[in-house]
Design an enzyme around this catalytic site. Sequence first.
Site, PDB file in Angstrom:
ATOM      1  N   GLN A 153       0.831  -1.206   0.000  1.00 31.97           N
ATOM      2  CA  GLN A 153       0.000   0.000   0.000  1.00 31.97           C
ATOM      3  C   GLN A 153       0.870   1.263   0.000  1.00 31.97           C
ATOM      4  O   GLN A 153       0.510   2.269  -0.603  1.00 31.97           O
ATOM      5  CB  GLN A 153      -0.948  -0.034   1.220  1.00 31.97           C
ATOM      6  CG  GLN A 153      -2.188   0.837   1.078  1.00 31.97           C
ATOM      7  CD  GLN A 153      -3.146   0.381  -0.014  1.00 31.97           C
ATOM      8  OE1 GLN A 153      -3.136  -0.799  -0.411  1.00 31.97           O
ATOM      9  NE2 GLN A 153      -3.947   1.288  -0.532  1.00 31.97           N
ATOM     10  N   VAL A 171      -6.951   6.845  -2.602  1.00 30.86           N
ATOM     11  CA  VAL A 171      -6.092   5.727  -2.196  1.00 30.86           C
ATOM     12  C   VAL A 171      -6.031   5.646  -0.671  1.00 30.86           C
ATOM     13  O   VAL A 171      -5.697   6.623  -0.004  1.00 30.86           O
ATOM     14  CB  VAL A 171      -4.654   5.903  -2.760  1.00 30.86           C
ATOM     15  CG1 VAL A 171      -3.804   4.682  -2.418  1.00 30.86           C
ATOM     16  CG2 VAL A 171      -4.694   6.115  -4.268  1.00 30.86           C
ATOM     17  N   ALA A 172      -6.365   4.458  -0.178  1.00 33.21           N
ATOM     18  CA  ALA A 172      -6.323   4.292   1.277  1.00 33.21           C
ATOM     19  C   ALA A 172      -4.878   4.386   1.758  1.00 33.21           C
ATOM     20  O   ALA A 172      -3.956   3.890   1.112  1.00 33.21           O
ATOM     21  CB  ALA A 172      -6.912   2.944   1.655  1.00 33.21           C
ATOM     22  N   SER A 177      -6.134   0.083   4.381  1.00 36.81           N
ATOM     23  CA  SER A 177      -6.753  -0.587   3.249  1.00 36.81           C
ATOM     24  C   SER A 177      -7.297  -1.936   3.691  1.00 36.81           C
ATOM     25  O   SER A 177      -6.619  -2.720   4.357  1.00 36.81           O
ATOM     26  CB  SER A 177      -5.728  -0.826   2.138  1.00 36.81           C
ATOM     27  OG  SER A 177      -6.277  -1.740   1.201  1.00 36.81           O
ATOM     28  N   HIS A 200      -7.672  -4.346   1.931  1.00 38.00           N
ATOM     29  CA  HIS A 200      -6.940  -5.409   1.246  1.00 38.00           C
ATOM     30  C   HIS A 200      -5.892  -6.055   2.155  1.00 38.00           C
ATOM     31  O   HIS A 200      -5.500  -7.192   1.934  1.00 38.00           O
ATOM     32  CB  HIS A 200      -6.301  -4.873  -0.034  1.00 38.00           C
ATOM     33  CG  HIS A 200      -7.298  -4.715  -1.147  1.00 38.00           C
ATOM     34  ND1 HIS A 200      -7.753  -5.785  -1.895  1.00 38.00           N
ATOM     35  CD2 HIS A 200      -7.963  -3.632  -1.610  1.00 38.00           C
ATOM     36  CE1 HIS A 200      -8.639  -5.352  -2.781  1.00 38.00           C
ATOM     37  NE2 HIS A 200      -8.787  -4.049  -2.622  1.00 38.00           N
ATOM     38  N   ASP A 206     -10.850  -7.536  -5.401  1.00 37.05           N
ATOM     39  CA  ASP A 206     -11.248  -6.738  -6.550  1.00 37.05           C
ATOM     40  C   ASP A 206     -11.518  -7.727  -7.667  1.00 37.05           C
ATOM     41  O   ASP A 206     -10.605  -8.444  -8.109  1.00 37.05           O
ATOM     42  CB  ASP A 206     -10.138  -5.759  -6.947  1.00 37.05           C
ATOM     43  CG  ASP A 206      -9.968  -4.668  -5.902  1.00 37.05           C
ATOM     44  OD1 ASP A 206     -10.919  -4.452  -5.106  1.00 37.05           O
ATOM     45  OD2 ASP A 206      -8.890  -4.045  -5.863  1.00 37.05           O
ATOM     46  N   GLU A 254     -17.063   1.537  -5.708  1.00 35.68           N
ATOM     47  CA  GLU A 254     -16.146   0.584  -6.351  1.00 35.68           C
ATOM     48  C   GLU A 254     -16.947  -0.674  -6.664  1.00 35.68           C
ATOM     49  O   GLU A 254     -17.065  -1.562  -5.821  1.00 35.68           O
ATOM     50  CB  GLU A 254     -14.973   0.246  -5.415  1.00 35.68           C
ATOM     51  CG  GLU A 254     -13.986   1.387  -5.221  1.00 35.68           C
ATOM     52  CD  GLU A 254     -12.721   0.961  -4.482  1.00 35.68           C
ATOM     53  OE1 GLU A 254     -12.538  -0.256  -4.236  1.00 35.68           O
ATOM     54  OE2 GLU A 254     -11.923   1.849  -4.151  1.00 35.68           O
ATOM     55  N   HIS A 314     -15.162  -4.075  -5.889  1.00 36.54           N
ATOM     56  CA  HIS A 314     -14.543  -4.405  -4.604  1.00 36.54           C
ATOM     57  C   HIS A 314     -15.543  -5.137  -3.695  1.00 36.54           C
ATOM     58  O   HIS A 314     -16.509  -4.568  -3.211  1.00 36.54           O
ATOM     59  CB  HIS A 314     -14.044  -3.122  -3.925  1.00 36.54           C
ATOM     60  CG  HIS A 314     -13.345  -3.348  -2.604  1.00 36.54           C
ATOM     61  ND1 HIS A 314     -12.000  -3.092  -2.409  1.00 36.54           N
ATOM     62  CD2 HIS A 314     -13.805  -3.813  -1.411  1.00 36.54           C
ATOM     63  CE1 HIS A 314     -11.678  -3.380  -1.161  1.00 36.54           C
ATOM     64  NE2 HIS A 314     -12.751  -3.818  -0.539  1.00 36.54           N
TER      65      HIS A 314
HETATM   66 ZN    ZN Z   1     -10.343  -3.072  -3.639  1.00 32.06          ZN
END
Ligand code: ZN
Length: 374
Positions: free
Chosen positions: A263, A283-284, A289, A291, A298, A342, A345
């Site tokens: 990230q 953007v995280a 994030s 993720h 995603d 998103e 996501h």
């Molecule tokens: Zn994502």
Amino acid sequence: MKVKKKIRLKAPYVKLLKVLGVILVIVIAIFLFYRKQINEIKDLGYSEKASNNILFNFKKDYVLSVGENKTLNAAFESPDFIEDNLEDYSKIDYVKQDNLIRNINKLIKKGYMNSDISLILKHGSEEDVASFAKRDKVKYLEEFLSINNAKLSNYDRYLNYSYETGEDEETTVLYVNLNLDKTPYEDATIVEDFSYDMVVNKYRGLNEDFVPNLVSISEKYASDKGMKAEKVALNAFIKMAKDAEKAGLGLVINSSYRSYQDQVDIAETYQGLYGDDYVTKYVAKPGFSEHQTGLAFDIGSTTSNIFANSKEYTWMLENAYKYGFILRFPQKYEDITGFRSEPWHYRYVGTKISKYIYENDITLEEYYALFLDK
Ligand code: ZN
């Protein structure tokens, strides 16, 4: 040979014994009477300790007239019992707190009505109530505290938020509970433990060393080599992808687990390309994030380049919840999630939660505020 002597008591002893006998009978009678009284009170649900104190305070008749009452029971068990507050105790809803009666006494002293005190107790922990009792009396308590998920400790934040935004009470309580009155990434809570219902967003972050239980994603389901995801979540995805395949569709994972360092790299790349504003908005930050949990996917379509226009997208909207997945950032809930829409996501949360979120059309943030934020 010894002759057995006949024992003859002298007259005064006989008298004494008789007196003692009478005293014993009286003591037993008093004891039985006392036990009967105690049992009458205990039968209503009062503890032994409370029942004793009720009796010694000569409040048995009052208690019998009130009947079962947990707050009253707590009052008679407590060293903080104040006789003047007796009527109030019986009208205040019970909550399980060690210093319940002490807190109630303080609130009564502040001039709160019994219904207000019940509300205050319902919405705060022991400490919350104690510190609330120290402040000046609040006038319109019900405004926020009549809302189910309101928290006493957030009271001032509700006031400020509704004053600043003009939102109604219900929205105010929800948004403040979700920390939306705070600046993203500031004073964030650190989420230490992995769980399938964990919430990671701009207000709840992960440490640099947080790593879930990862497995590699086979090339059949990944758009790239070397991708990883959390084990249970990946198995759920594979099951879903197989069912989608039977329906003539193709699901593929474009991105799943990303480490803290990944990230950092992403943020730097985007910053170089589009600048600070873009990164802040889209953007995280590292640690924030989803993720990094290994539970976020995603998802792409093998039949269309633009996922939002694909048949897979439509299928996912109606079916993903059956496999434990939710669409994490829907367009209409951008305000709540803090992320722009998103469509690709998805987040694994397990089927119990995904079903609830799907059926009630809410976000994971709202689910958290409703059931997990204790
Ligand atoms: Zn994502």
